[in-house]
Design a protein around this motif. Structure first.
Motif, PDB file in Angstrom:
ATOM      1  N   PRO A  30      -4.225  -4.663   2.905  1.00  0.00           N
ATOM      2  CA  PRO A  30      -3.614  -5.483   1.856  1.00  0.00           C
ATOM      3  C   PRO A  30      -2.103  -5.587   2.024  1.00  0.00           C
ATOM      4  N   ALA A  31      -1.547  -6.616   1.440  1.00  0.00           N
ATOM      5  CA  ALA A  31      -0.094  -6.796   1.421  1.00  0.00           C
ATOM      6  C   ALA A  31       0.447  -6.271   0.098  1.00  0.00           C
ATOM      7  N   PRO A  32       1.467  -5.442   0.134  1.00  0.00           N
ATOM      8  CA  PRO A  32       2.067  -4.953  -1.105  1.00  0.00           C
ATOM      9  C   PRO A  32       2.666  -6.095  -1.924  1.00  0.00           C
ATOM     10  N   ASP A  33       2.704  -5.915  -3.230  1.00  0.00           N
ATOM     11  CA  ASP A  33       3.252  -6.919  -4.145  1.00  0.00           C
ATOM     12  C   ASP A  33       4.749  -6.677  -4.308  1.00  0.00           C
ATOM     13  N   TYR A  34       5.524  -7.161  -3.348  1.00  0.00           N
ATOM     14  CA  TYR A  34       6.972  -6.945  -3.380  1.00  0.00           C
ATOM     15  C   TYR A  34       7.657  -7.767  -4.466  1.00  0.00           C
ATOM     16  N   GLU A  35       7.075  -8.887  -4.802  1.00  0.00           N
ATOM     17  CA  GLU A  35       7.702  -9.791  -5.761  1.00  0.00           C
ATOM     18  C   GLU A  35       7.807  -9.185  -7.158  1.00  0.00           C
ATOM     19  N   HIS A  36       6.812  -8.414  -7.572  1.00  0.00           N
ATOM     20  CA  HIS A  36       6.777  -7.890  -8.940  1.00  0.00           C
ATOM     21  C   HIS A  36       7.209  -6.437  -9.055  1.00  0.00           C
ATOM     22  N   HIS A  37       7.427  -5.771  -7.944  1.00  0.00           N
ATOM     23  CA  HIS A  37       7.768  -4.350  -7.989  1.00  0.00           C
ATOM     24  C   HIS A  37       8.942  -4.057  -7.069  1.00  0.00           C
ATOM     25  N   GLU A  38      10.120  -3.954  -7.640  1.00  0.00           N
ATOM     26  CA  GLU A  38      11.328  -3.654  -6.860  1.00  0.00           C
ATOM     27  C   GLU A  38      11.195  -2.356  -6.084  1.00  0.00           C
ATOM     28  N   LEU A  39      10.574  -1.355  -6.695  1.00  0.00           N
ATOM     29  CA  LEU A  39      10.467  -0.047  -6.040  1.00  0.00           C
ATOM     30  C   LEU A  39       9.692  -0.121  -4.730  1.00  0.00           C
ATOM     31  N   MET A  40       8.781  -1.073  -4.613  1.00  0.00           N
ATOM     32  CA  MET A  40       8.008  -1.213  -3.374  1.00  0.00           C
ATOM     33  C   MET A  40       8.914  -1.595  -2.215  1.00  0.00           C
ATOM     34  N   GLN A  41      10.119  -2.123  -2.512  1.00  0.00           N
ATOM     35  CA  GLN A  41      11.030  -2.566  -1.468  1.00  0.00           C
ATOM     36  C   GLN A  41      12.052  -1.503  -1.071  1.00  0.00           C
ATOM     37  N   LEU A  42      11.977  -0.338  -1.682  1.00  0.00           N
ATOM     38  CA  LEU A  42      12.892   0.733  -1.312  1.00  0.00           C
ATOM     39  C   LEU A  42      12.459   1.343   0.005  1.00  0.00           C
ATOM     40  N   ARG A  43      13.425   1.733   0.790  1.00  0.00           N
ATOM     41  CA  ARG A  43      13.105   2.430   2.044  1.00  0.00           C
ATOM     42  C   ARG A  43      13.080   3.929   1.751  1.00  0.00           C
ATOM     43  N   VAL A  44      11.886   4.394   1.454  1.00  0.00           N
ATOM     44  CA  VAL A  44      11.669   5.815   1.170  1.00  0.00           C
ATOM     45  C   VAL A  44      10.387   6.251   1.867  1.00  0.00           C
ATOM     46  N   GLY A  45      10.292   7.530   2.146  1.00  0.00           N
ATOM     47  CA  GLY A  45       9.091   8.073   2.748  1.00  0.00           C
ATOM     48  C   GLY A  45       7.993   8.212   1.711  1.00  0.00           C
ATOM     49  N   SER A  46       6.792   8.452   2.179  1.00  0.00           N
ATOM     50  CA  SER A  46       5.659   8.670   1.272  1.00  0.00           C
ATOM     51  C   SER A  46       4.600   9.504   1.979  1.00  0.00           C
ATOM     52  N   PHE A  47       3.748  10.110   1.184  1.00  0.00           N
ATOM     53  CA  PHE A  47       2.599  10.849   1.699  1.00  0.00           C
ATOM     54  C   PHE A  47       1.368  10.397   0.940  1.00  0.00           C
ATOM     55  N   VAL A  48       0.261  10.267   1.646  1.00  0.00           N
ATOM     56  CA  VAL A  48      -1.020   9.979   1.019  1.00  0.00           C
ATOM     57  C   VAL A  48      -1.957  11.117   1.394  1.00  0.00           C
ATOM     58  N   THR A  49      -2.487  11.763   0.382  1.00  0.00           N
ATOM     59  CA  THR A  49      -3.419  12.876   0.561  1.00  0.00           C
ATOM     60  C   THR A  49      -4.768  12.480  -0.021  1.00  0.00           C
ATOM     61  N   LEU A  50      -5.816  12.618   0.763  1.00  0.00           N
ATOM     62  CA  LEU A  50      -7.159  12.282   0.318  1.00  0.00           C
ATOM     63  C   LEU A  50      -7.970  13.549   0.137  1.00  0.00           C
ATOM     64  N   LYS A  51      -8.617  13.649  -1.010  1.00  0.00           N
ATOM     65  CA  LYS A  51      -9.495  14.786  -1.287  1.00  0.00           C
ATOM     66  C   LYS A  51     -10.833  14.268  -1.774  1.00  0.00           C
ATOM     67  N   ILE A  52     -11.890  14.937  -1.373  1.00  0.00           N
ATOM     68  CA  ILE A  52     -13.229  14.677  -1.881  1.00  0.00           C
ATOM     69  C   ILE A  52     -13.765  16.019  -2.375  1.00  0.00           C
ATOM     70  N   ARG A  53     -14.123  16.041  -3.653  1.00  0.00           N
ATOM     71  CA  ARG A  53     -14.598  17.278  -4.299  1.00  0.00           C
ATOM     72  C   ARG A  53     -13.621  18.429  -4.066  1.00  0.00           C
ATOM     73  N   ASN A  54     -12.352  18.108  -4.225  1.00  0.00           N
ATOM     74  CA  ASN A  54     -11.262  19.075  -4.103  1.00  0.00           C
ATOM     75  C   ASN A  54     -11.072  19.622  -2.679  1.00  0.00           C
ATOM     76  N   GLN A  55     -11.690  18.990  -1.706  1.00  0.00           N
ATOM     77  CA  GLN A  55     -11.538  19.382  -0.305  1.00  0.00           C
ATOM     78  C   GLN A  55     -10.631  18.352   0.395  1.00  0.00           C
ATOM     79  N   LEU A  56      -9.656  18.831   1.117  1.00  0.00           N
ATOM     80  CA  LEU A  56      -8.751  17.954   1.850  1.00  0.00           C
ATOM     81  C   LEU A  56      -9.524  17.186   2.916  1.00  0.00           C
ATOM     82  N   ARG A  57      -9.393  15.853   2.891  1.00  0.00           N
ATOM     83  CA  ARG A  57     -10.093  15.000   3.859  1.00  0.00           C
ATOM     84  C   ARG A  57      -9.126  14.250   4.764  1.00  0.00           C
TER      85      ARG A  57
END
Length: 85
Positions: A30-57
């Motif tokens: 998907p394409a992020p919605d830059y038009e409606h969310h200024e914060l989406m245009q900031l150059r900052v790092g991020s982390f995405v953590t996925l868990k299933i049943r409290n187990q790191l996936r």
């Protein structure tokens, strides 16, 4: 300090979910919605953590921003789901 409001936080979570669901269904990332969310245009790092049943996936992220927050979330969600050993 950067503070992401509840609305934008919810949007980031939804963006991460779409970044996983769309390829599973044969679609593209998907394409992020830059038009409606200024914060989406900031150059900052991020982390995405996925868990299933409290187990790191999967977990991917970056401390140093190379892209806008929206792009980071899309890429890190995809990598967490499909490329993290």
């Amino acid at each position: 300090d950067l503070k992401i409001g509840q609305y934008c936080g919810t949007e980031l979570i939804e963006l991460a979910r779409k970044s996983i669901a769309s390829p599973l269904q044969g679609g593209s990332l998907p394409a992020p919605d830059y038009e409606h969310h200024e914060l989406m245009q900031l150059r900052v790092g991020s982390f995405v953590t996925l868990k299933i049943r409290n187990q790191l996936r999967g977990c991917q992220g970056n401390l140093i921003a190379r892209d806008w927050l929206g792009e980071n979330v899309v890429n890190n969600a995809y990598l967490s789901a499909f490329k993290d050993p």
